[in-house]
Structure formats: C-alpha cells, structure tokens
Design an enzyme around this catalytic site. Structure first.
Site, PDB file in Angstrom:
ATOM      1  N   HIS A 106       9.103 -13.209 -26.731  1.00  0.00           N
ATOM      2  CA  HIS A 106       7.393 -12.330 -27.301  1.00  0.00           C
ATOM      3  C   HIS A 106       6.509 -13.256 -26.343  1.00  0.00           C
ATOM      4  CE1 HIS A 106       8.771 -10.642 -30.770  1.00  0.00           C
ATOM      5  NE2 HIS A 106      10.165 -10.618 -29.764  1.00  0.00           N
TER       6      HIS A 106
ATOM      7  N   TYR B 209       5.383 -13.672  -3.542  1.00  0.00           N
ATOM      8  CA  TYR B 209       6.844 -14.005  -3.138  1.00  0.00           C
ATOM      9  C   TYR B 209       8.003 -14.487  -3.758  1.00  0.00           C
ATOM     10  CZ  TYR B 209       7.344 -19.281  -2.847  1.00  0.00           C
ATOM     11  OH  TYR B 209       6.890 -20.403  -2.573  1.00  0.00           O
TER      12      TYR B 209
ATOM     13  N   TYR C  22      18.055 -21.140  -1.185  1.00  0.00           N
ATOM     14  CA  TYR C  22      16.953 -21.677  -2.080  1.00  0.00           C
ATOM     15  C   TYR C  22      17.336 -22.448  -2.676  1.00  0.00           C
ATOM     16  CZ  TYR C  22      12.716 -22.244  -4.128  1.00  0.00           C
ATOM     17  OH  TYR C  22      11.239 -22.905  -5.158  1.00  0.00           O
TER      18      TYR C  22
ATOM     19  N   HIS D  86       6.592  -5.249 -26.722  1.00  0.00           N
ATOM     20  CA  HIS D  86       7.575  -6.426 -27.224  1.00  0.00           C
ATOM     21  C   HIS D  86       7.584  -8.025 -26.209  1.00  0.00           C
ATOM     22  CE1 HIS D  86      11.764  -7.238 -29.234  1.00  0.00           C
ATOM     23  NE2 HIS D  86      11.098  -7.917 -28.754  1.00  0.00           N
TER      24      HIS D  86
ATOM     25  N   HIS E 285      14.948 -14.413 -25.035  1.00  0.00           N
ATOM     26  CA  HIS E 285      14.247 -13.909 -24.595  1.00  0.00           C
ATOM     27  C   HIS E 285      13.234 -14.334 -25.569  1.00  0.00           C
ATOM     28  CE1 HIS E 285      12.551 -10.236 -27.160  1.00  0.00           C
ATOM     29  NE2 HIS E 285      12.581 -10.176 -28.390  1.00  0.00           N
TER      30      HIS E 285
ATOM     31  N   GLU F 287      18.187  -9.133 -32.718  1.00  0.00           N
ATOM     32  CA  GLU F 287      18.744  -8.782 -31.560  1.00  0.00           C
ATOM     33  C   GLU F 287      19.747  -9.511 -31.287  1.00  0.00           C
ATOM     34  OE1 GLU F 287      16.806  -6.635 -30.507  1.00  0.00           O
ATOM     35  OE2 GLU F 287      14.878  -6.751 -30.308  1.00  0.00           O
TER      36      GLU F 287
HETATM   37 ZN   LIG Z   1      11.524 -10.019 -29.516  1.00  0.00          ZN
END
Ligand SMILES: [Zn+2]
Length: 206
Positions: free
Chosen positions: A85, A104, A199, A146, A83, A64
């Site tokens: 899963h 919120y 915040y 994904h 990234h 990726e």
């Molecule tokens: Zn992936």
C-alpha cells in the site's frame, strides 16, 4: 523473503503489516503470514501453500494469498509477487488513475502505461481476477482504492521494480500538481520498450 519484507518497510514502500510477498518454490509457493510484524518474522512463520489453496505451517497465510496464487499460476515466468500500500501508487489508485506514458521509465513495467485494476474487496477471488487481467503483458499494476502489485523473476528484481513504480507514481503525482504532464506517444514508447529488452544487460563474458 524476510529480508525483502523488512526492506519493504525500511524503504518506505510499505506501512505496518499491510503488504505481502510470495516466492515460488517446488510444488507451490511461500507467502508471508497474515497480520504479523515483519520485524518479528522467523522462517517458520512463512506459509507454504499449494496451488489448490491448502497450506502448511504454524501461521495463517496473508489474506491476499489468492492473487499471489493466481498470478504465480497464470505466469510461469514469475518467481515472486510483491503487494504494498505504497503512498504514491495508492494515492493514484484511490483516484483510479492509471500511470500513463508521462516518463519513458513507465516501460519498465512492460508496456506503455501501468494499469489500474478495478476495485473489489480485499482477499476476494474477484480482486484476484482483476489483478491478473490488469497485469496481462505487464509486471506491475495499481489496484483501485487499495495499493499496487509488482511481479518478477526473483525477489530482488521484484523489489527493485516495486521501488521504481512507486518512484514513477510519486513523479506523476508531483507533475499533476502543476498541470497535465505531456505524454510520450505510442511510437516513442514502442522504441523504449524495444530498447528495454536488452537494457541493463552486460555482454556475455568471452
Ligand atoms: Zn492490500
């Protein structure tokens, strides 16, 4: 980077070797290698990439690497991309259901909802284009069928955001078991987004 990669698995955010991480460095970025157990990673296993897609080092970059590169190129304020899963984000992504303003804290990702990018084959330029578009003005999104993506200024902030988004996905999923959650309206989310600009910030020391 290796400590954060291991934390992804220890925290339950990631399963096995499916997730990946990148961090901006001078003249490019470091990305986790493809198909390696995070427990076995040593610094030499991280892959140094340039924005033209070439890489250095003894390992092949994550499959990726394109969305890592394209996000770091498109978003100069971003220093790290995560990234995973993760279970609940991916569950919603398989239903192609964005996360609406049911809580919120959804505003933590930068907007009134967390989008779900359309499906494209993993590792493709098409998936990268969809991810960049879904993240416009946002710091997190789902990827259809994904997983999820989170962006931040540094690794610690990016990891924290990813955990927060996964928690929101779990809450939303749970609420959906009982019925249709009541959504906060656009005016309320605008108020929250405004409050989030300051915040968690401590006053400047005198
Ligand atoms: Zn992936």
């Amino acid at each position: 980077m290796i400590a954060t990669a291991r934390k992804m698995n220890a925290s339950g955010l990631n399963q096995g070797t499916s997730g990946n991480l990148s961090q901006r460095v001078e003249d490019g970025f470091l990305v986790t290698p493809t198909g390696m157990d995070y427990d076995a990673l040593v610094p030499e296993d991280l892959v140094l990439m340039r924005f033209d897609g070439t890489h250095e080092g003894r390992r092949k970059p994550s499959s990726e690497w394109r969305f890592h590169r394209d996000l770091l190129a498109a978003r100069p304020e971003v220093g790290a991309v995560l990234h995973a899963h993760s279970m609940f984000c991916t569950t919603l992504a398989c239903l192609r259901r964005p996360i609406p303003s049911f809580h919120y804290m959804v505003a933590v990702a930068g907007g009134a909802d967390i989008r779900c990018a359309p499906y494209a084959t993993f590792g493709t330029e098409e998936l990268s284009r969809h991810a960049v578009a879904a993240l416009e003005g946002r710091k997190a999104c789902l990827l259809a069928n994904h997983g999820m993506l989170a962006l931040g200024g540094d690794l610690a902030g990016t990891f924290k955001l990813a955990v927060e988004v996964e928690t929101l996905a779990a809450m939303y999923w749970r609420a959906l078991q009982v019925g249709e959650p009541v959504l906060l309206d656009a005016a309320e989310m605008a108020v929250v987004l405004e409050k989030f600009k300051t915040y968690g910030q401590q006053p400047e020391p005198r």
